[in-house]
Design an enzyme around this catalytic site. Structure first.
Site, PDB file in Angstrom:
ATOM      1  N   LEU A  38       0.837  -1.203   0.000  1.00  0.00           N
ATOM      2  CA  LEU A  38       0.000   0.000   0.000  1.00  0.00           C
ATOM      3  C   LEU A  38       0.871   1.251   0.000  1.00  0.00           C
ATOM      4  O   LEU A  38       0.370   2.358  -0.020  1.00  0.00           O
ATOM      5  CB  LEU A  38      -0.906   0.017   1.248  1.00  0.00           C
ATOM      6  CG  LEU A  38      -2.086  -0.939   1.228  1.00  0.00           C
ATOM      7  CD1 LEU A  38      -2.777  -0.981   2.578  1.00  0.00           C
ATOM      8  CD2 LEU A  38      -3.106  -0.511   0.174  1.00  0.00           C
ATOM      9  N   GLU A  86       7.048   0.158   5.802  1.00  0.00           N
ATOM     10  CA  GLU A  86       6.206  -0.340   4.710  1.00  0.00           C
ATOM     11  C   GLU A  86       4.805  -0.690   5.199  1.00  0.00           C
ATOM     12  O   GLU A  86       4.634  -1.212   6.295  1.00  0.00           O
ATOM     13  CB  GLU A  86       6.829  -1.610   4.127  1.00  0.00           C
ATOM     14  CG  GLU A  86       8.145  -1.405   3.411  1.00  0.00           C
ATOM     15  CD  GLU A  86       7.981  -0.778   2.050  1.00  0.00           C
ATOM     16  OE1 GLU A  86       8.946  -0.163   1.578  1.00  0.00           O
ATOM     17  OE2 GLU A  86       6.875  -0.876   1.467  1.00  0.00           O
ATOM     18  N   MET A 121       6.037   4.968   9.431  1.00  0.00           N
ATOM     19  CA  MET A 121       6.713   3.987  10.281  1.00  0.00           C
ATOM     20  C   MET A 121       7.345   2.857   9.506  1.00  0.00           C
ATOM     21  O   MET A 121       7.889   1.942  10.090  1.00  0.00           O
ATOM     22  CB  MET A 121       5.702   3.375  11.256  1.00  0.00           C
ATOM     23  CG  MET A 121       5.391   4.270  12.418  1.00  0.00           C
ATOM     24  SD  MET A 121       4.672   3.296  13.744  1.00  0.00           S
ATOM     25  CE  MET A 121       3.062   2.993  13.071  1.00  0.00           C
ATOM     26  N   ASP A 141       1.188  12.954  15.922  1.00  0.00           N
ATOM     27  CA  ASP A 141       1.552  13.208  14.528  1.00  0.00           C
ATOM     28  C   ASP A 141       0.302  13.349  13.671  1.00  0.00           C
ATOM     29  O   ASP A 141       0.115  12.617  12.700  1.00  0.00           O
ATOM     30  CB  ASP A 141       2.440  12.069  13.995  1.00  0.00           C
ATOM     31  CG  ASP A 141       3.132  12.450  12.685  1.00  0.00           C
ATOM     32  OD1 ASP A 141       3.574  11.547  11.969  1.00  0.00           O
ATOM     33  OD2 ASP A 141       3.206  13.657  12.387  1.00  0.00           O
ATOM     34  N   LYS A 160       1.479  -3.177   8.951  1.00  0.00           N
ATOM     35  CA  LYS A 160       2.626  -2.274   8.963  1.00  0.00           C
ATOM     36  C   LYS A 160       3.801  -3.007   9.592  1.00  0.00           C
ATOM     37  O   LYS A 160       3.703  -3.487  10.714  1.00  0.00           O
ATOM     38  CB  LYS A 160       2.331  -1.032   9.801  1.00  0.00           C
ATOM     39  CG  LYS A 160       1.363  -0.113   9.136  1.00  0.00           C
ATOM     40  CD  LYS A 160       1.304   1.216   9.834  1.00  0.00           C
ATOM     41  CE  LYS A 160       0.248   2.061   9.136  1.00  0.00           C
ATOM     42  NZ  LYS A 160       0.127   3.380   9.688  1.00  0.00           N
TER      43      LYS A 160
END
Lengths: 257, 159
Positions: free
Chosen positions: A80, A87, A85, A191, A103
């Protein structure tokens, strides 16, 4: 292995490979009746041959997972892209028969047991969050020594402005609601940039990367990250979020981003 | 090293992701300024060798539990920080390749050029001065031998 012996092995190997599989044993018997060592070597190479074609296929630099790769009970379907953080992959949960986002965190994590502990602790806190506007964290797993997260696969697009006021307010309310729920559980997003805010087709907001981005940052991260972190820190003095920290992210949909 | 002489340097799927790695390789190559580059083939061969050294040194350093020594310190970059399993695999591959080179230097070189240097069959043939078909059959047998050696090694370690 001696060089001259190896030459014989190679010649024989090429020759026997040209033979149909059922004729190979006979061929070898005829080709080297007095040389059991060569015969054994050729045979063992023949045995190792299946699957060798794809050996060394991927570059030593690549650590990407390819479709079909299995992580526990998840099967990778495709990439995706690259998140903050690491891939991100689309995957299928073979048990629950649903698609998820996986992730895989930077491998540098695997070298620091303290980080792993802190990460898992916060992951547990985030996993306990169950909110319509927060992408749910389903599971944490381990892949080759590096942690991975299985998250709700959100079908949506990153928040992009400018927005009509009414829509901005609506999104703002959804996000404030999500952030309030998280803050009540002691989790700060840290974030909340537009890329971490997805909007689904139905106009529902989903927050991603919740509470985990800070921990995923590596030592010696680029300077701009440090500046960003200080900016966030100056907005919220204590660990527990203040009103200032809550109000700043909800400004995101209102700005021309 | 990218786009060397305008030709495609890389095999499909082999992307030199990290600028840090390329920079380091470039620096080391430039330090060999006294070397008289005979031709492109010579250069490519050395480049692949360097890539191998950099990657394997890095992996060995990681296996020892610390960054590889030396004056130039590679910054922590996702593309270069191998998982423990990957570091061990890379070290095992390098060890096997060193053994292989003792009785078949050309095949070991093919692996170095293709796997570490990411070169195509044609480029490898150019560097070694052989026919592309030779590269193809060398590559094929080399992979079989390496695969067998590495699984034997793995079995020995498991036992």
């Amino acid at each position: 292995m001696q060089a001259d012996l190896w030459k014989k092995v190679e010649e024989l190997f090429q020759a026997v490979q040209a033979e149909p599989p059922d004729k190979r044993a006979d061929f070898l018997n005829q080709a080297c009746p007095d040389d059991p060592e060569v015969r054994a070597e050729v045979q063992s190479l023949l045995d190792a041959a299946p699957g060798a074609a794809s050996f060394l296929d991927s570059s030593p630099l690549s650590s990407a997972l390819t479709p079909g790769a299995k992580l526990g009970h998840f099967e990778i379907l495709g990439s995706l892209g690259r998140g903050g953080m690491g891939e991100v992959y689309r995957a299928r949960d073979s048990r629950l028969k649903r698609e998820v986002a996986i992730k895989v965190l930077p491998v540098s994590f695997a070298r620091d047991p303290d980080r792993i502990t802190r990460f898992e602790r916060e992951a547990r806190a985030v996993a306990a969050l169950n909110h319509p506007h927060i992408a749910t964290l389903y599971e944490v797993g381990d892949h080759e020594g590096s942690p991975y997260l299985a998250l709700e696969l959100v079908d949506g697009r990153p928040l992009k402005g400018p927005l009509p006021v009414k829509q901005a307010i609506e999104y703002g309310i959804q996000m404030a609601d999500a952030l309030a729920a998280a803050h009540a559980a002691g989790i700060v997003h840290r974030d909340p940039k537009p890329a971490n805010i997805l909007v689904t087709e139905k106009g529902s907001v989903k927050l991603l990367d919740f509470g985990l981005v800070k921990l995923a940052e590596q030592e010696g991260a680029p300077a701009w990250r440090a500046r960003q972190a200080t900016w966030h820190q100056s907005r919220s003095k204590a660990r527990r979020p203040t009103r200032a920290a809550i109000s700043s992210p909800s400004a995101a949909p209102c700005t021309n981003c | 090293m990218r786009g060397c002489g305008g030709q495609r340097m890389e095999r499909p799927g082999h992307t030199l992701q990290t600028t840090a790695l390329v920079n380091e390789a470039y620096l080391k190559l430039m330090n060999h300024a006294q070397v008289d580059w005979q031709n492109r083939a010579h250069f490519l061969g050395i480049a692949a060798q360097l890539m191998r050294h950099i990657l394997v040194d890095h992996a060995r350093g990681l296996c020892r539990g610390k960054q590889g020594g030396g004056a130039q310190h590679l910054p922590l970059d996702e593309g270069l920080v191998f998982s423990p399993r990957k570091s061990a695999a890379l070290v095992a591959l390098d060890d096997a390749l060193i053994e292989f080179a003792k009785f078949d230097a050309r095949k070991a070189k093919v692996v170095e050029l293709r796997y570490f240097g990411g070169m195509s069959v044609e480029e490898t043939a150019e560097v070694l001065g052989v026919h592309p078909n030779t590269v193809i059959s060398d590559w094929s047998l080399a992979k079989i031998w390496l695969k067998r050696e590495l699984s034997r090694e793995a079995a020995r370690n498991a036992g």
